[in-house]
Design an enzyme around this catalytic site. Structure first.
Site, short mmCIF file in Angstrom:
data_model
loop_
_atom_site.label_atom_id
_atom_site.label_comp_id
_atom_site.label_asym_id
_atom_site.label_seq_id
_atom_site.Cartn_x
_atom_site.Cartn_y
_atom_site.Cartn_z
N LYS A 198 34.43 -2.23 1.10
CA LYS A 198 33.73 -1.78 -0.10
C LYS A 198 32.43 -1.05 0.23
O LYS A 198 31.90 -1.14 1.34
CB LYS A 198 33.53 -2.94 -1.07
CG LYS A 198 34.86 -3.25 -1.79
CD LYS A 198 34.76 -4.27 -2.88
CE LYS A 198 36.16 -4.38 -3.53
NZ LYS A 198 36.27 -5.52 -4.44
N ARG A 242 40.93 -10.99 0.24
CA ARG A 242 41.81 -9.85 -0.06
C ARG A 242 41.36 -8.68 0.81
O ARG A 242 40.23 -8.21 0.66
CB ARG A 242 41.69 -9.51 -1.55
CG ARG A 242 42.51 -8.32 -2.01
CD ARG A 242 42.26 -8.05 -3.49
NE ARG A 242 43.04 -6.93 -3.96
CZ ARG A 242 42.71 -5.66 -3.80
NH1 ARG A 242 41.60 -5.33 -3.16
NH2 ARG A 242 43.49 -4.70 -4.28
#
Ligand code: PMM
Length: 300
Positions: A229, A269
Protein backbone atom coordinates in the site's frame (compact mmCIF):
# COMPACT_ATOMS: atom_id res chain seq x y z
CA UNK A 1 -1.93 -8.78 24.62
CA UNK A 2 -5.61 -9.72 24.76
CA UNK A 3 -6.37 -13.36 24.01
CA UNK A 4 -8.91 -13.54 21.23
CA UNK A 5 -10.77 -16.60 20.06
CA UNK A 6 -9.61 -17.81 16.68
CA UNK A 7 -12.88 -19.64 16.13
CA UNK A 8 -14.59 -18.47 12.97
CA UNK A 9 -17.89 -20.09 12.11
CA UNK A 10 -17.99 -21.76 8.71
CA UNK A 11 -14.23 -21.90 8.21
CA UNK A 12 -13.01 -25.11 6.55
CA UNK A 13 -11.71 -27.43 9.31
CA UNK A 14 -8.12 -27.49 8.06
CA UNK A 15 -7.95 -23.69 8.20
CA UNK A 16 -9.53 -23.64 11.62
CA UNK A 17 -6.73 -25.91 12.83
CA UNK A 18 -4.04 -23.85 11.14
CA UNK A 19 -5.43 -20.65 12.65
CA UNK A 20 -4.79 -22.02 16.13
CA UNK A 21 -1.12 -22.47 15.21
CA UNK A 22 -0.22 -19.37 13.23
CA UNK A 23 -1.48 -16.32 11.38
CA UNK A 24 -3.22 -17.30 8.12
CA UNK A 25 -2.10 -15.93 4.78
CA UNK A 26 -4.62 -14.77 2.20
CA UNK A 27 -3.26 -14.35 -1.33
CA UNK A 28 -4.79 -11.76 -3.64
CA UNK A 29 -6.00 -12.24 -7.20
CA UNK A 30 -7.46 -9.03 -8.57
CA UNK A 31 -9.37 -9.78 -11.76
CA UNK A 32 -9.42 -6.10 -12.66
CA UNK A 33 -7.87 -3.81 -15.26
CA UNK A 34 -7.02 -1.11 -12.72
CA UNK A 35 -6.00 -2.35 -9.23
CA UNK A 36 -3.06 -0.37 -7.90
CA UNK A 37 -0.70 -3.29 -7.49
CA UNK A 38 -1.62 -5.90 -10.07
CA UNK A 39 -4.27 -4.26 -12.26
CA UNK A 40 -4.58 -5.91 -15.68
CA UNK A 41 -2.26 -8.81 -14.92
CA UNK A 42 -4.95 -11.35 -14.09
CA UNK A 43 -7.89 -10.05 -16.12
CA UNK A 44 -7.83 -13.13 -18.31
CA UNK A 45 -9.62 -15.89 -16.30
CA UNK A 46 -7.07 -18.58 -17.17
CA UNK A 47 -4.20 -16.34 -16.06
CA UNK A 48 -6.11 -15.51 -12.87
CA UNK A 49 -6.70 -19.19 -12.07
CA UNK A 50 -3.05 -20.05 -12.78
CA UNK A 51 -1.98 -17.23 -10.50
CA UNK A 52 -4.35 -18.38 -7.74
CA UNK A 53 -2.85 -21.86 -7.90
CA UNK A 54 0.66 -20.39 -7.78
CA UNK A 55 -0.31 -18.50 -4.64
CA UNK A 56 -1.50 -21.73 -3.04
CA UNK A 57 1.75 -23.45 -4.04
CA UNK A 58 3.54 -20.53 -2.38
CA UNK A 59 1.66 -21.14 0.86
CA UNK A 60 -1.61 -19.21 0.64
CA UNK A 61 -4.26 -20.58 2.99
CA UNK A 62 -7.02 -18.65 1.24
CA UNK A 63 -7.17 -16.98 -2.19
CA UNK A 64 -9.11 -13.71 -2.32
CA UNK A 65 -10.69 -13.08 -5.72
CA UNK A 66 -11.89 -9.56 -6.48
CA UNK A 67 -13.41 -7.96 -9.57
CA UNK A 68 -13.58 -4.33 -8.49
CA UNK A 69 -10.60 -2.06 -7.90
CA UNK A 70 -10.82 -0.01 -4.72
CA UNK A 71 -7.92 2.32 -5.54
CA UNK A 72 -8.73 5.96 -4.76
CA UNK A 73 -10.88 7.44 -7.52
CA UNK A 74 -11.57 4.08 -9.24
CA UNK A 75 -14.79 3.82 -11.26
CA UNK A 76 -17.06 0.90 -10.36
CA UNK A 77 -17.68 -1.85 -12.91
CA UNK A 78 -21.32 -2.87 -13.42
CA UNK A 79 -22.53 -5.84 -11.38
CA UNK A 80 -22.68 -7.87 -14.60
CA UNK A 81 -19.08 -7.04 -15.44
CA UNK A 82 -17.93 -7.86 -11.89
CA UNK A 83 -19.70 -11.23 -12.08
CA UNK A 84 -18.21 -11.92 -15.51
CA UNK A 85 -14.73 -11.28 -14.09
CA UNK A 86 -14.88 -13.26 -10.87
CA UNK A 87 -17.24 -16.20 -11.30
CA UNK A 88 -15.17 -18.35 -13.68
CA UNK A 89 -12.12 -17.80 -11.48
CA UNK A 90 -13.92 -18.63 -8.24
CA UNK A 91 -15.47 -21.73 -9.82
CA UNK A 92 -12.20 -23.04 -11.24
CA UNK A 93 -10.17 -22.43 -8.07
CA UNK A 94 -12.85 -23.97 -5.84
CA UNK A 95 -12.95 -27.01 -8.15
CA UNK A 96 -9.21 -27.39 -7.51
CA UNK A 97 -9.89 -27.52 -3.77
CA UNK A 98 -8.73 -23.97 -3.04
CA UNK A 99 -10.38 -22.09 -0.17
CA UNK A 100 -11.65 -19.06 -2.05
CA UNK A 101 -12.65 -15.74 -0.58
CA UNK A 102 -14.78 -13.33 -2.63
CA UNK A 103 -13.79 -9.67 -2.34
CA UNK A 104 -16.94 -7.74 -3.21
CA UNK A 105 -19.22 -5.00 -1.94
CA UNK A 106 -22.21 -6.39 -3.85
CA UNK A 107 -24.60 -8.86 -2.22
CA UNK A 108 -25.50 -10.38 -5.60
CA UNK A 109 -21.86 -11.04 -6.44
CA UNK A 110 -21.24 -12.47 -2.98
CA UNK A 111 -24.21 -14.82 -3.30
CA UNK A 112 -23.22 -15.98 -6.79
CA UNK A 113 -19.61 -16.53 -5.69
CA UNK A 114 -20.73 -18.62 -2.71
CA UNK A 115 -22.81 -20.64 -5.16
CA UNK A 116 -19.69 -21.10 -7.29
CA UNK A 117 -17.73 -22.46 -4.33
CA UNK A 118 -16.32 -19.48 -2.40
CA UNK A 119 -16.10 -20.17 1.34
CA UNK A 120 -15.28 -16.70 2.73
CA UNK A 121 -16.95 -13.30 2.19
CA UNK A 122 -14.71 -10.24 2.17
CA UNK A 123 -16.51 -6.91 1.97
CA UNK A 124 -14.31 -3.80 2.18
CA UNK A 125 -17.43 -1.80 3.05
CA UNK A 126 -18.30 -4.11 5.95
CA UNK A 127 -21.85 -4.44 4.65
CA UNK A 128 -22.40 -0.69 4.25
CA UNK A 129 -22.30 -0.44 0.46
CA UNK A 130 -25.11 -2.93 -0.16
CA UNK A 131 -27.89 -3.37 2.37
CA UNK A 132 -28.43 -6.91 1.07
CA UNK A 133 -24.98 -8.10 2.15
CA UNK A 134 -26.03 -8.81 5.73
CA UNK A 135 -28.79 -11.16 4.54
CA UNK A 136 -26.40 -13.02 2.22
CA UNK A 137 -23.86 -13.35 5.03
CA UNK A 138 -26.49 -14.47 7.53
CA UNK A 139 -27.95 -17.08 5.18
CA UNK A 140 -24.53 -18.43 4.19
CA UNK A 141 -23.13 -18.86 7.73
CA UNK A 142 -19.74 -18.32 6.03
CA UNK A 143 -16.81 -16.40 7.52
CA UNK A 144 -17.39 -12.71 6.82
CA UNK A 145 -14.50 -10.24 6.74
CA UNK A 146 -15.88 -6.86 7.78
CA UNK A 147 -13.52 -4.02 6.97
CA UNK A 148 -13.62 -0.51 8.42
CA UNK A 149 -14.93 1.75 5.65
CA UNK A 150 -16.28 5.25 5.54
CA UNK A 151 -17.23 5.69 1.91
CA UNK A 152 -16.50 4.78 -1.70
CA UNK A 153 -13.11 5.11 -3.37
CA UNK A 154 -14.13 8.32 -5.13
CA UNK A 155 -14.58 10.19 -1.84
CA UNK A 156 -12.70 8.20 0.81
CA UNK A 157 -9.61 10.42 0.97
CA UNK A 158 -11.80 13.35 2.06
CA UNK A 159 -13.19 11.20 4.89
CA UNK A 160 -9.84 10.59 6.59
CA UNK A 161 -10.54 12.69 9.70
CA UNK A 162 -10.41 11.18 13.17
CA UNK A 163 -10.14 12.33 16.77
CA UNK A 164 -8.06 9.28 17.57
CA UNK A 165 -7.97 6.91 14.63
CA UNK A 166 -7.65 3.71 16.65
CA UNK A 167 -10.44 4.58 19.08
CA UNK A 168 -12.67 5.79 16.25
CA UNK A 169 -12.07 2.66 14.14
CA UNK A 170 -12.82 0.44 17.13
CA UNK A 171 -16.05 2.35 17.80
CA UNK A 172 -17.14 2.26 14.17
CA UNK A 173 -16.31 -1.41 13.77
CA UNK A 174 -18.27 -2.16 16.95
CA UNK A 175 -21.20 -0.38 15.34
CA UNK A 176 -20.89 -2.64 12.29
CA UNK A 177 -20.73 -5.76 14.46
CA UNK A 178 -23.87 -4.70 16.34
CA UNK A 179 -25.75 -3.86 13.14
CA UNK A 180 -24.79 -7.11 11.43
CA UNK A 181 -25.67 -9.23 14.44
CA UNK A 182 -29.02 -7.41 14.67
CA UNK A 183 -29.52 -8.32 10.99
CA UNK A 184 -29.05 -12.01 11.73
CA UNK A 185 -25.33 -12.57 11.17
CA UNK A 186 -23.74 -14.80 13.82
CA UNK A 187 -21.01 -12.87 15.63
CA UNK A 188 -18.75 -15.93 15.25
CA UNK A 189 -18.81 -15.48 11.47
CA UNK A 190 -17.08 -12.12 11.78
CA UNK A 191 -13.46 -11.28 11.14
CA UNK A 192 -12.64 -7.59 11.55
CA UNK A 193 -10.22 -5.49 9.51
CA UNK A 194 -8.98 -1.94 10.23
CA UNK A 195 -9.03 -1.12 6.51
CA UNK A 196 -5.54 0.28 6.04
CA UNK A 197 -5.54 2.90 3.28
CA UNK A 198 -9.32 3.23 3.19
CA UNK A 199 -10.13 6.76 4.39
CA UNK A 200 -6.76 6.66 6.22
CA UNK A 201 -3.60 8.61 5.59
CA UNK A 202 -0.14 7.24 6.33
CA UNK A 203 -0.16 8.33 9.98
CA UNK A 204 -3.54 6.67 10.48
CA UNK A 205 -2.24 3.43 8.98
CA UNK A 206 0.86 3.43 11.18
CA UNK A 207 -1.24 4.08 14.28
CA UNK A 208 -3.57 1.20 13.45
CA UNK A 209 -0.72 -1.17 12.69
CA UNK A 210 1.19 -0.12 15.82
CA UNK A 211 -1.85 -0.39 18.11
CA UNK A 212 -3.46 -3.49 16.66
CA UNK A 213 -3.85 -4.98 20.14
CA UNK A 214 -6.45 -2.30 20.89
CA UNK A 215 -8.63 -3.72 18.10
CA UNK A 216 -8.61 -7.02 19.94
CA UNK A 217 -10.97 -5.34 22.42
CA UNK A 218 -13.62 -6.11 19.80
CA UNK A 219 -13.21 -9.77 20.66
CA UNK A 220 -13.02 -11.01 17.08
CA UNK A 221 -10.11 -12.24 14.94
CA UNK A 222 -8.38 -9.55 12.88
CA UNK A 223 -7.34 -9.48 9.24
CA UNK A 224 -4.73 -6.94 8.13
CA UNK A 225 -4.21 -5.79 4.55
CA UNK A 226 -1.07 -3.67 4.28
CA UNK A 227 0.45 -5.32 1.23
CA UNK A 228 2.18 -2.88 -1.14
CA UNK A 229 0.00 0.00 0.00
CA UNK A 230 0.84 3.63 -0.60
CA UNK A 231 1.96 4.37 2.98
CA UNK A 232 4.80 1.88 2.44
CA UNK A 233 5.72 3.58 -0.83
CA UNK A 234 5.79 6.96 0.94
CA UNK A 235 7.89 5.64 3.82
CA UNK A 236 10.46 4.36 1.34
CA UNK A 237 10.36 7.36 -1.00
CA UNK A 238 13.49 8.18 -2.93
CA UNK A 239 15.64 11.28 -2.44
CA UNK A 240 13.48 13.12 -4.98
CA UNK A 241 10.38 12.37 -2.91
CA UNK A 242 8.87 9.93 -5.40
CA UNK A 243 7.23 6.93 -3.71
CA UNK A 244 8.94 3.53 -3.92
CA UNK A 245 7.31 1.72 -6.88
CA UNK A 246 4.62 -0.81 -6.00
CA UNK A 247 6.68 -3.82 -7.10
CA UNK A 248 9.55 -2.77 -4.81
CA UNK A 249 7.54 -2.73 -1.58
CA UNK A 250 7.84 -6.44 -0.84
CA UNK A 251 10.34 -6.36 2.03
CA UNK A 252 8.29 -3.63 3.70
CA UNK A 253 5.15 -5.73 3.20
CA UNK A 254 6.81 -8.68 4.94
CA UNK A 255 7.74 -6.40 7.81
CA UNK A 256 4.05 -5.50 8.20
CA UNK A 257 3.21 -9.22 8.16
CA UNK A 258 5.62 -9.76 11.05
CA UNK A 259 4.14 -6.84 13.00
CA UNK A 260 0.58 -8.06 12.41
CA UNK A 261 1.33 -11.70 13.24
CA UNK A 262 3.30 -10.72 16.33
CA UNK A 263 0.34 -8.62 17.46
CA UNK A 264 -1.89 -11.68 17.14
CA UNK A 265 -3.60 -11.00 13.79
CA UNK A 266 -5.64 -13.94 12.51
CA UNK A 267 -4.77 -13.37 8.85
CA UNK A 268 -2.75 -11.12 6.57
CA UNK A 269 -3.85 -10.33 3.01
CA UNK A 270 -0.88 -10.11 0.62
CA UNK A 271 -0.07 -10.10 -3.08
CA UNK A 272 3.26 -11.95 -2.86
CA UNK A 273 2.56 -14.95 -0.66
CA UNK A 274 5.79 -16.81 -0.15
CA UNK A 275 7.72 -14.27 1.95
CA UNK A 276 4.73 -13.66 4.20
CA UNK A 277 4.02 -17.41 4.49
CA UNK A 278 7.61 -17.79 5.73
CA UNK A 279 7.27 -14.81 8.06
CA UNK A 280 4.11 -16.04 9.81
CA UNK A 281 5.86 -19.36 10.50
CA UNK A 282 8.84 -17.55 12.00
CA UNK A 283 6.54 -15.51 14.23
CA UNK A 284 4.60 -18.63 15.28
CA UNK A 285 7.80 -20.51 16.17
CA UNK A 286 9.08 -17.57 18.16
CA UNK A 287 5.79 -17.04 19.98
CA UNK A 288 5.49 -20.75 20.81
CA UNK A 289 9.05 -20.81 22.16
CA UNK A 290 8.36 -17.74 24.26
CA UNK A 291 5.46 -19.42 26.08
CA UNK A 292 6.32 -20.30 29.67
CA UNK A 293 7.22 -23.94 30.20
CA UNK A 294 4.86 -26.00 32.38
CA UNK A 295 5.99 -28.08 35.39
CA UNK A 296 6.94 -31.05 33.20
CA UNK A 297 9.08 -28.84 31.01
CA UNK A 298 6.47 -28.61 28.26
CA UNK A 299 4.88 -25.41 27.04
CA UNK A 300 1.67 -24.82 28.96
N1 PMM B 1 -7.44 -3.94 0.53
C1 PMM B 1 -7.71 -3.94 -0.77
C2 PMM B 1 -8.74 -4.75 -1.29
N2 PMM B 1 -9.44 -5.58 -0.48
N3 PMM B 1 -9.88 -6.42 1.67
C3 PMM B 1 -9.63 -6.43 2.98
N4 PMM B 1 -10.35 -7.21 3.80
N5 PMM B 1 -8.65 -5.64 3.53
C4 PMM B 1 -7.90 -4.79 2.77
O1 PMM B 1 -7.04 -4.09 3.34
C5 PMM B 1 -8.15 -4.75 1.37
C6 PMM B 1 -9.16 -5.60 0.84
C7 PMM B 1 -6.93 -3.04 -1.68
O2 PMM B 1 -5.79 -3.70 -2.18
P1 PMM B 1 -5.77 -4.39 -3.63
O3 PMM B 1 -6.34 -3.40 -4.62
O4 PMM B 1 -4.39 -4.71 -3.98
O5 PMM B 1 -6.58 -5.62 -3.60
Amino acid sequence: MATVSTRVLGLPASLERTATERCLVMGVVNVTPDSFSDGGRWLDPDAAVRHGLELVADGADVVDVGGESTRPGAQRPSAEEELRRVLPVVRALAAEGVSVSIDTMRAGVAEAALGAGAVVLNDVSGGLADAGMADVAAASRAPFVVMHWRGPSQTMNALAHYDDVVTDVVTELRGRVDALVAAGVDVEQLVLDPGLGFAKDADHNWALLGRLDELHALGRPLLVGASRKRFLGSLLAGADGSPRPVEEREAATVATTVLAAQAGAWCVRVHEVRPSADAVRVVAASRAAAEPLGPGGSAS
